[in-house]
Enzyme design. Structure first.
Site, short mmCIF file in Angstrom:
data_model
loop_
_atom_site.label_atom_id
_atom_site.label_comp_id
_atom_site.label_asym_id
_atom_site.label_seq_id
_atom_site.Cartn_x
_atom_site.Cartn_y
_atom_site.Cartn_z
N GLU A 167 5.93 -3.44 5.30
CA GLU A 167 6.94 -2.96 6.24
C GLU A 167 6.35 -2.38 7.52
O GLU A 167 6.75 -1.30 7.95
CB GLU A 167 7.80 -1.92 5.52
CG GLU A 167 7.06 -0.62 5.10
CD GLU A 167 6.44 -0.65 3.71
OE1 GLU A 167 6.10 -1.75 3.23
OE2 GLU A 167 6.29 0.42 3.11
N HIS B 52 14.21 -6.15 1.70
CA HIS B 52 13.38 -5.05 1.21
C HIS B 52 12.54 -4.46 2.35
O HIS B 52 12.58 -3.25 2.60
CB HIS B 52 12.49 -5.57 0.08
CG HIS B 52 11.55 -4.55 -0.47
ND1 HIS B 52 11.81 -3.85 -1.64
CD2 HIS B 52 10.36 -4.09 -0.04
CE1 HIS B 52 10.82 -3.01 -1.87
NE2 HIS B 52 9.92 -3.14 -0.92
N GLU B 53 11.81 -5.31 3.04
CA GLU B 53 10.92 -4.78 4.09
C GLU B 53 11.73 -4.14 5.22
O GLU B 53 11.34 -3.12 5.78
CB GLU B 53 9.99 -5.88 4.62
CG GLU B 53 9.13 -6.59 3.56
CD GLU B 53 8.39 -5.65 2.62
OE1 GLU B 53 8.12 -4.49 2.99
OE2 GLU B 53 8.09 -6.07 1.48
N TYR C 179 9.29 1.10 -8.25
CA TYR C 179 10.28 0.22 -7.64
C TYR C 179 11.59 0.22 -8.42
O TYR C 179 12.66 0.50 -7.89
CB TYR C 179 9.76 -1.22 -7.60
CG TYR C 179 8.70 -1.49 -6.56
CD1 TYR C 179 7.38 -1.11 -6.77
CD2 TYR C 179 9.01 -2.13 -5.38
CE1 TYR C 179 6.40 -1.37 -5.83
CE2 TYR C 179 8.03 -2.39 -4.42
CZ TYR C 179 6.73 -2.00 -4.65
OH TYR C 179 5.77 -2.26 -3.71
N GLU D 106 9.33 3.19 -2.37
CA GLU D 106 9.65 1.88 -2.96
C GLU D 106 10.94 1.86 -3.77
O GLU D 106 11.67 0.87 -3.75
CB GLU D 106 8.47 1.39 -3.80
CG GLU D 106 7.21 1.12 -2.98
CD GLU D 106 7.39 0.10 -1.85
OE1 GLU D 106 8.36 -0.68 -1.89
OE2 GLU D 106 6.56 0.10 -0.93
N HIS E 211 12.80 -0.64 4.40
CA HIS E 211 11.73 0.34 4.61
C HIS E 211 11.78 0.97 6.01
O HIS E 211 11.15 2.01 6.23
CB HIS E 211 10.36 -0.31 4.44
CG HIS E 211 9.84 -0.35 3.04
ND1 HIS E 211 9.69 0.78 2.26
CD2 HIS E 211 9.37 -1.39 2.30
CE1 HIS E 211 9.16 0.42 1.08
NE2 HIS E 211 8.96 -0.88 1.08
N ASP F 164 -3.27 2.66 -5.48
CA ASP F 164 -2.63 1.38 -5.80
C ASP F 164 -2.27 1.28 -7.28
O ASP F 164 -1.46 0.43 -7.67
CB ASP F 164 -3.52 0.20 -5.39
CG ASP F 164 -3.58 0.03 -3.87
OD1 ASP F 164 -2.96 0.86 -3.17
OD2 ASP F 164 -4.25 -0.89 -3.40
N1 BES Z 1 4.85 -1.64 0.94
C1 BES Z 1 4.97 -2.59 -0.12
C2 BES Z 1 3.66 -3.24 -0.48
C3 BES Z 1 2.56 -2.27 -0.85
C4 BES Z 1 2.78 -1.23 -1.73
C5 BES Z 1 1.29 -2.44 -0.36
C6 BES Z 1 1.74 -0.36 -2.05
C7 BES Z 1 0.27 -1.58 -0.68
C8 BES Z 1 0.49 -0.53 -1.54
C9 BES Z 1 6.01 -3.65 0.22
O1 BES Z 1 7.15 -3.14 0.82
C10 BES Z 1 6.47 -4.27 -1.06
O2 BES Z 1 7.03 -3.56 -1.86
N2 BES Z 1 6.24 -5.56 -1.23
C11 BES Z 1 6.65 -6.30 -2.41
C12 BES Z 1 7.90 -7.07 -2.15
C13 BES Z 1 9.14 -6.50 -2.68
C14 BES Z 1 10.31 -7.43 -2.47
C15 BES Z 1 9.09 -5.97 -4.08
C16 BES Z 1 5.60 -7.32 -2.74
O3 BES Z 1 4.68 -7.49 -1.94
O4 BES Z 1 5.69 -7.95 -3.76
ZN ZN Z 2 8.28 -2.04 -0.54
#
Ligand code: BES
Ligand code: ZN
Length: 636
Positions: free
Chosen positions: A305, A329-330, A418, A352, A333, A410
């Site tokens: 995002e 989703h993005e 989520y 999230e 954010h 992470d």
């Molecule tokens: N910000 C996250 C990705 C992220 C989280 C990167 C933690 C690094 C550390 C992004 O918004 C996200 O949640 N992406 C998901 C997609 C979503 C539809 C569940 C993904 O990449 O799968």
């Molecule tokens: Zn996200």
């Protein structure tokens, strides 16, 4: 010129900020600009994933001037940091992961002493800079390392168009310290600007508005960006390559490699409508434009995002918009995460979980109630799987408020944050009613715009502005239990039991040896995923062959379906899926897809491991450091 003028203005603000902090005896420095959120002082807001000590001295503005060197795989130049500090602060601590620092000086170019401390395997090193009593600005001359964790350098061959090299960054959670020497903590907001020098012919996009048209001279182009809203450092992002733009609406557009642009724009046709739907729910979109950058297939996530410029994997392009909930989703954010930001990674669910909830609401607004119910039901399946993966309903990592001290943030990236997060909000909504909940949520974003937030702030806010002392309501909601206790509270709201009734019936029949589902062609992506993911993990090979011959899952162009199928194939050592598996793993690098498959192969010593070894050797150059960091641990 521009930069200097701006620095002069900031200088004035800093002086007034400094006077204020000398007169008061606050525990923390005054923000240089009133607009920049102060640092939270409660113990739950202390970031164990940053070396910064922001209550002594903090960064308020970052000005980058960097040259992109594709041959050396480095960004090189200067970072000018404006700082706000207690008058008695002797040093400022920044975060650093492998930066090669040439010099540090103050605003008048007088050298300052600096020291790179002992390296922590997860966090990198503290970069401690000695301050003079009057130091208000730091000039750091440095280079990023060729193996910087945030950056992926692709050769032309590794891009979709194969013409030019490509560079992109992924800052969240704590990777940006590998290319920006600043305080890399989500609770320390900073404004920023950048001048980026690239070979002429290449295009730079960043997570901020462009300040002026790029200037090309002597084989080099310079792109300028400025973010006037304060953001967490992880929200600074860059993409450089052969990029073209297509407008999607008055405020929206897409950047992509020219060969991907048309398909991307078709898939993203609803983006402008999504912004309107999100605004209806959460109040005005505060960032100006909403553009998306579709990256080469190596992008390690579905999406990120980055403000003004969501980064997306090209694997969301299914041809039928069936995976665009990723964009919802993005986009969401832009409120949850980018306006109200988790102060520390322990409260990642505030980014999230709230976003996953909002994603569902945007899906409902655009694609209807049935689609949203299916979305929510898949969410519950994912949540239950996450609870099982974490070790069951008593496992500490099934709490929303996590304890990630001593671990890489992470590790908090699980479907607990989520999906349990989203279920929590759906539960509150169903108890208080949609109108009341929406009014509270809109208010939450207004009250906490451009601020760090914690679970405790969330709970205090919801009590003050929604529960308002209603004892019966308080008991029904189980707020503390949701946030601080493991497992899933018994009051969880559920979508109607009929949501996937047809798919569940078909799944049971097929698993018992019956026919493949006759309505498959009419099913949407969510319905197909429910069927595939609910199948027993161990199936006779003949059952897999029946699915393959009926639906050609090896050839599925929808990447979510393809992944669900390959996951099943690997659990069953199903050889006829191997060419499809190999193609899948060597043509994109999305962590969510490639990590579980390669890990599952590696766990199976006689059948899977040699396959994993062969494929990983080919695929590794395509994958982002964030993905190889985990996969290298398998020692293939
Ligand atoms: N910000 C996250 C990705 C992220 C989280 C990167 C933690 C690094 C550390 C992004 O918004 C996200 O949640 N992406 C998901 C997609 C979503 C539809 C569940 C993904 O990449 O799968
Ligand atoms: Zn996200």
């Amino acid at each position: 010129m521009k930069l200097l003028a701006r620095l002069a203005i900031v200088g004035v603000l800093l002086l007034s900020g400094c006077r204020a902090s000398e007169s008061g005896n606050q525990a923390q420095p005054q923000a240089a600009e009133a607009a920049i959120a102060p640092i939270l002082t409660t113990p739950d807001a202390v970031d164990t994933h940053s070396f910064a000590r922001p209550l002594e001295a903090r960064v308020t503005h970052v000005a980058l001037d960097l040259t992109v060197d594709f041959d050396a795989r480095r960004l090189a130049g200067t970072a000018i940091l404006d700082i706000d500090r207690r008058p008695d602060a002797k040093e400022i601590v920044l975060d650093d992961a492998g930066l090669e620092i040439q010099s540090v000086s103050d605003g008048s170019k007088h050298p300052l002493p600096f020291k790179v401390g002992v390296k922590d395997p997860n966090l990198g090193s503290p970069l401690t800079i000695g301050l003079q009593p009057d130091t208000r600005r730091l000039i750091i001359t440095y280079k990023s390392a060729p193996d910087a964790g945030a950056l992926l350098w692709l050769t032309p061959d590794q891009t979709a168009g194969k013409k030019m090299p490509f560079l992109f960054s992924q800052g969240e959670a704590i990777e940006n310290r590998s290319w920006i020497p600043t305080q890399d903590s989500p609770g320390i907001r900073q404004t920023w600007e950048a001048a980026i020098h690239v070979p002429a012919g290449m295009t730079v996009v960043m997570s901020a508005p462009r300040v002026e048209q790029p200037i090309t001279q002597g084989g080099e182009s310079v792109f300028n960006f400025r973010m006037d809203h304060s953001v967490a450092s992880y929200m600074i992002a860059i993409g450089v390559g052969d990029l073209a733009f297509k407008s999607l609406g008055p405020r929206t557009g897409v950047w992509a490699e020219p060969v991907t642009l048309d398909a991307a724009a078709r898939e993203l046709a609803d983006t402008e409508k999504m912004v309107a739907a999100a605004e209806k729910l959460y109040g005005p979109y505060r960032w100006g434009r909403y553009d998306v950058l579709v990256l080469p297939p190596s992008f390690p996530y579905g999406g990120q995002e980055n403000p003004n410029m969501t980064f997306l994997t090209p694997t969301f392009i299914a041809g039928d918009k069936s995976l665009v909930s990723l964009v919802a989703h993005e986009l969401a954010h832009s409120w949850s995460g980018n306006l109200a930001t988790n102060a520390v990674w322990n409260d990642f669910w505030l980014n999230e979980g709230m976003t996953t909830y909002a994603e569902g609401r945007i899906v409902e607004e655009l694609y209807g109630k049935k689609a949203a119910e299916e979305h929510a039901a898949l969410s519950i399946d994912a949540m239950n799987k996450a609870v099982a993966d974490a070790g069951g309903p008593r496992a500490p990592d099934t709490r929303l408020h996590l304890d990630l001290k001593g671990r890489h943030p992470d590790e908090g990236l699980s479907d607990i944050s989520y999906e349990k997060g989203a279920e929590f909000l759906r539960t509150i909504e169903s108890i208080v009613g949609r109108d009341r909940f929406d009014a509270w949520l809109k208010g939450w974003f207004n009250r906490h715009a451009f601020q760090p937030v914690t679970s405790a702030i969330f709970l205090a806010d919801i009590r003050a502005n929604l529960v308002k002392g209603d004892k019966a309501l308080e008991d029904k909601l189980m707020l503390d239990r949701w946030v601080y206790q493991p497992g899933i509270p018994p009051n969880m709201a559920r979508p109607p039991a009929t949501t996937f009734a047809e798919q569940d019936k078909a799944e049971a029949a097929f698993a018992a040896g019956g026919a493949t589902p006759s309505n498959w062609a009419q099913w949407n992506t969510a319905e197909r995923l429910r069927f595939l993911n609910r199948l027993p993990r161990k199936l006779p090979k003949s059952r897999l062959a029946a699915l393959q011959s009926a639906f050609d899952l090896n050839g599925a162009s929808n990447m979510e379906i393809r992944f669900a199928w390959l996951d099943l194939a690997v659990s069953n050592r199903y050889d006829p899926a191997l060419p499809s598996l190999e193609q899948f793993l060597t043509s994109q690098g999305r962590g969510k897809f490639v990590k579980p498959l390669i890990e599952a192969l590696a766990k199976d010593p006689s059948w899977g491991r040699p396959i994993a070894k062969r494929i990983y050797a080919r695929a590794r150059p395509l994958y982002h450091p964030l993905v190889t960091r985990d996969l290298d641990k398998l020692k293939l």
